[in-house]
Design a protein around this motif. Structure first.
Motif, mmCIF file in Angstrom:
data_model
loop_
_atom_site.group_PDB
_atom_site.id
_atom_site.type_symbol
_atom_site.label_atom_id
_atom_site.label_comp_id
_atom_site.label_asym_id
_atom_site.label_seq_id
_atom_site.Cartn_x
_atom_site.Cartn_y
_atom_site.Cartn_z
ATOM 1 N N ALA A 39 0.837 -1.205 0.000
ATOM 2 C CA ALA A 39 0.000 0.000 0.000
ATOM 3 C C ALA A 39 0.872 1.256 0.000
ATOM 4 O O ALA A 39 0.568 2.226 -0.698
ATOM 5 C CB ALA A 39 -0.942 -0.009 1.198
ATOM 6 N N MET A 40 1.972 1.229 0.751
ATOM 7 C CA MET A 40 2.887 2.381 0.776
ATOM 8 C C MET A 40 3.456 2.646 -0.616
ATOM 9 O O MET A 40 3.560 3.797 -1.036
ATOM 10 C CB MET A 40 4.051 2.127 1.741
ATOM 11 N N ALA A 41 3.809 1.590 -1.310
ATOM 12 C CA ALA A 41 4.401 1.739 -2.641
ATOM 13 C C ALA A 41 3.428 2.375 -3.630
ATOM 14 O O ALA A 41 3.850 3.009 -4.598
ATOM 15 C CB ALA A 41 4.866 0.378 -3.156
ATOM 16 N N GLU A 42 2.124 2.227 -3.381
ATOM 17 C CA GLU A 42 1.106 2.733 -4.300
ATOM 18 C C GLU A 42 0.599 4.132 -3.949
ATOM 19 O O GLU A 42 -0.183 4.707 -4.714
ATOM 20 C CB GLU A 42 -0.085 1.760 -4.318
ATOM 21 N N LEU A 43 1.026 4.689 -2.829
ATOM 22 C CA LEU A 43 0.507 5.993 -2.430
ATOM 23 C C LEU A 43 0.940 7.085 -3.408
ATOM 24 O O LEU A 43 2.088 7.145 -3.824
ATOM 25 C CB LEU A 43 0.973 6.361 -1.022
ATOM 26 N N THR A 44 0.008 7.938 -3.721
ATOM 27 C CA THR A 44 0.285 9.097 -4.568
ATOM 28 C C THR A 44 0.970 10.173 -3.726
ATOM 29 O O THR A 44 1.036 10.067 -2.486
ATOM 30 C CB THR A 44 -1.019 9.667 -5.135
ATOM 31 N N THR A 45 1.413 11.221 -4.380
ATOM 32 C CA THR A 45 1.997 12.351 -3.659
ATOM 33 C C THR A 45 0.986 12.922 -2.668
ATOM 34 O O THR A 45 1.332 13.220 -1.524
ATOM 35 C CB THR A 45 2.473 13.429 -4.645
ATOM 36 N N ALA A 46 -0.265 13.065 -3.081
ATOM 37 C CA ALA A 46 -1.307 13.580 -2.184
ATOM 38 C C ALA A 46 -1.526 12.648 -0.997
ATOM 39 O O ALA A 46 -1.711 13.118 0.140
ATOM 40 C CB ALA A 46 -2.616 13.779 -2.949
ATOM 41 N N ASP A 47 -1.490 11.333 -1.232
ATOM 42 C CA ASP A 47 -1.637 10.367 -0.139
ATOM 43 C C ASP A 47 -0.483 10.503 0.857
ATOM 44 O O ASP A 47 -0.684 10.436 2.078
ATOM 45 C CB ASP A 47 -1.668 8.932 -0.669
ATOM 46 N N LEU A 48 0.737 10.666 0.332
ATOM 47 C CA LEU A 48 1.906 10.846 1.204
ATOM 48 C C LEU A 48 1.768 12.121 2.020
ATOM 49 O O LEU A 48 2.093 12.143 3.209
ATOM 50 C CB LEU A 48 3.197 10.882 0.392
ATOM 51 N N GLU A 49 1.293 13.184 1.392
ATOM 52 C CA GLU A 49 1.099 14.444 2.113
ATOM 53 C C GLU A 49 0.086 14.268 3.240
ATOM 54 O O GLU A 49 0.279 14.777 4.344
ATOM 55 C CB GLU A 49 0.662 15.546 1.151
ATOM 56 N N GLU A 50 -0.983 13.529 2.965
ATOM 57 C CA GLU A 50 -1.983 13.261 3.992
ATOM 58 C C GLU A 50 -1.356 12.470 5.145
ATOM 59 O O GLU A 50 -1.597 12.768 6.321
ATOM 60 C CB GLU A 50 -3.158 12.480 3.394
ATOM 61 N N ALA A 51 -0.546 11.486 4.825
ATOM 62 C CA ALA A 51 0.109 10.677 5.855
ATOM 63 C C ALA A 51 1.068 11.525 6.686
ATOM 64 O O ALA A 51 1.097 11.419 7.918
ATOM 65 C CB ALA A 51 0.855 9.509 5.213
ATOM 66 N N MET A 52 1.855 12.375 6.022
ATOM 67 C CA MET A 52 2.820 13.208 6.739
ATOM 68 C C MET A 52 2.140 14.218 7.645
ATOM 69 O O MET A 52 2.668 14.573 8.702
ATOM 70 C CB MET A 52 3.733 13.923 5.751
ATOM 71 N N ALA A 53 0.961 14.678 7.250
ATOM 72 C CA ALA A 53 0.227 15.648 8.066
ATOM 73 C C ALA A 53 -0.149 15.066 9.423
ATOM 74 O O ALA A 53 -0.417 15.811 10.368
ATOM 75 C CB ALA A 53 -1.018 16.123 7.323
ATOM 76 N N GLY A 54 -0.142 13.750 9.539
ATOM 77 C CA GLY A 54 -0.454 13.096 10.801
ATOM 78 C C GLY A 54 0.726 12.989 11.747
ATOM 79 O O GLY A 54 0.600 12.428 12.830
ATOM 80 N N HIS A 55 1.880 13.522 11.336
ATOM 81 C CA HIS A 55 3.090 13.412 12.156
ATOM 82 C C HIS A 55 3.527 14.778 12.647
ATOM 83 O O HIS A 55 3.677 15.700 11.850
ATOM 84 C CB HIS A 55 4.226 12.766 11.352
ATOM 85 N N GLY A 57 7.893 21.631 2.150
ATOM 86 C CA GLY A 57 6.464 21.826 2.321
ATOM 87 C C GLY A 57 5.795 20.851 3.272
ATOM 88 O O GLY A 57 4.568 20.771 3.323
ATOM 89 N N HIS A 58 6.582 20.102 4.033
ATOM 90 C CA HIS A 58 6.036 19.159 5.019
ATOM 91 C C HIS A 58 7.055 18.931 6.113
ATOM 92 O O HIS A 58 8.222 19.304 5.976
ATOM 93 C CB HIS A 58 5.650 17.825 4.354
ATOM 94 N N VAL A 59 6.602 18.302 7.205
ATOM 95 C CA VAL A 59 7.498 18.026 8.326
ATOM 96 C C VAL A 59 8.606 17.064 7.902
ATOM 97 O O VAL A 59 8.435 16.269 6.970
ATOM 98 C CB VAL A 59 6.750 17.432 9.548
ATOM 99 N N PHE A 60 9.726 17.164 8.606
ATOM 100 C CA PHE A 60 10.802 16.195 8.438
ATOM 101 C C PHE A 60 10.319 14.887 9.044
ATOM 102 O O PHE A 60 9.922 14.837 10.207
ATOM 103 C CB PHE A 60 12.068 16.677 9.165
ATOM 104 N N LEU A 61 10.303 13.839 8.243
ATOM 105 C CA LEU A 61 9.790 12.546 8.695
ATOM 106 C C LEU A 61 10.927 11.541 8.721
ATOM 107 O O LEU A 61 11.640 11.357 7.725
ATOM 108 C CB LEU A 61 8.679 12.056 7.769
ATOM 109 N N ILE A 62 11.081 10.916 9.880
ATOM 110 C CA ILE A 62 12.087 9.873 10.065
ATOM 111 C C ILE A 62 11.521 8.865 11.050
ATOM 112 O O ILE A 62 10.748 9.232 11.939
ATOM 113 C CB ILE A 62 13.425 10.467 10.590
ATOM 114 N N CYS A 63 11.875 7.620 10.858
ATOM 115 C CA CYS A 63 11.509 6.609 11.845
ATOM 116 C C CYS A 63 12.437 6.841 13.037
ATOM 117 O O CYS A 63 13.597 6.438 13.020
ATOM 118 C CB CYS A 63 11.664 5.200 11.269
ATOM 119 N N ALA A 64 11.930 7.552 14.039
ATOM 120 C CA ALA A 64 12.746 8.015 15.158
ATOM 121 C C ALA A 64 12.951 6.959 16.235
ATOM 122 O O ALA A 64 13.802 7.139 17.108
ATOM 123 C CB ALA A 64 12.105 9.260 15.769
ATOM 124 N N THR A 65 12.214 5.876 16.175
ATOM 125 C CA THR A 65 12.320 4.838 17.198
ATOM 126 C C THR A 65 13.757 4.353 17.316
ATOM 127 O O THR A 65 14.364 3.938 16.328
ATOM 128 C CB THR A 65 11.384 3.663 16.867
#
Length: 170
Positions: free
Chosen positions: A57-73, A116-124
């Motif tokens: 599912a991650m591989a199929e996400l569009t740019t808009a889908d990724l932006e939506e996901a990043m907005a949750g972080h 245009g979005h937050v810096f996203l990293i797997c911080a764990t």
């Protein structure tokens, strides 16, 4: 060959009514498209099947889908109040010096202005210094390269959150 028993959390997830399952997935990742793809593939026989579905599912996400996901972080160093997942994942920032926290704030703002979005990293499991070094290294990336790195990092975060979902006790 012996089969691995289905984790209790996965059985519970498979048995959830659709709205509750969607909510659980949406808490793991804010992308509606990702959550819908995982929801549509239920039930899962193993956690590995769920993780593979997440990766697909991650591989199929569009740019808009990724932006939506990043907005949750939330930004690194500023987990949302009442959000135990982001606080737990960003634990490496908890003991950072005031100087390092201020530097991360500046770097986060510069990154967000550039991409245009937050810096996203797997911080764990990462220290504050490792997260700082990562944003420093990635801020010069071309936008297309950075988008693919974000996709990879988001996939890692999703796997960790899904593991927590399927492995937790009732």
């Amino acid at each position: 060959m012996t089969s691995t028993p289905t984790p209790p959390g996965l059985t519970r997830f498979n048995d959830l009514e659709e709205r509750a399952a969607f909510t659980a997935l949406h808490e793991a990742c804010a992308s509606t498209a990702w959550a819908r793809r995982l929801l549509a593939a239920r039930p899962y026989a193993t956690a590995e099947e769920l993780y593979a579905a997440s990766d697909a599912a991650m591989a199929e996400l569009t740019t808009a889908d990724l932006e939506e996901a990043m907005a949750g972080h939330p930004p690194i160093g500023r987990p949302r109040p009442g959000d135990p997942a982001s606080a737990r994942e960003q634990r490496g920032m908890a003991g950072a010096s005031a100087e390092l926290r201020a530097e991360m704030l500046d770097l986060n703002l510069a990154y967000q202005e550039r991409f245009g979005h937050v810096f996203l990293i797997c911080a764990t499991g990462k220290s504050a210094e490792q997260m700082r070094d990562a944003v420093r290294a990635r801020i010069g990336n071309p936008p297309e390269r950075e988008r693919e790195i974000v996709r990879i990092e988001l996939g890692r975060i999703n796997r960790i959150r899904l593991a927590r979902l399927v492995e937790e006790d009732a």
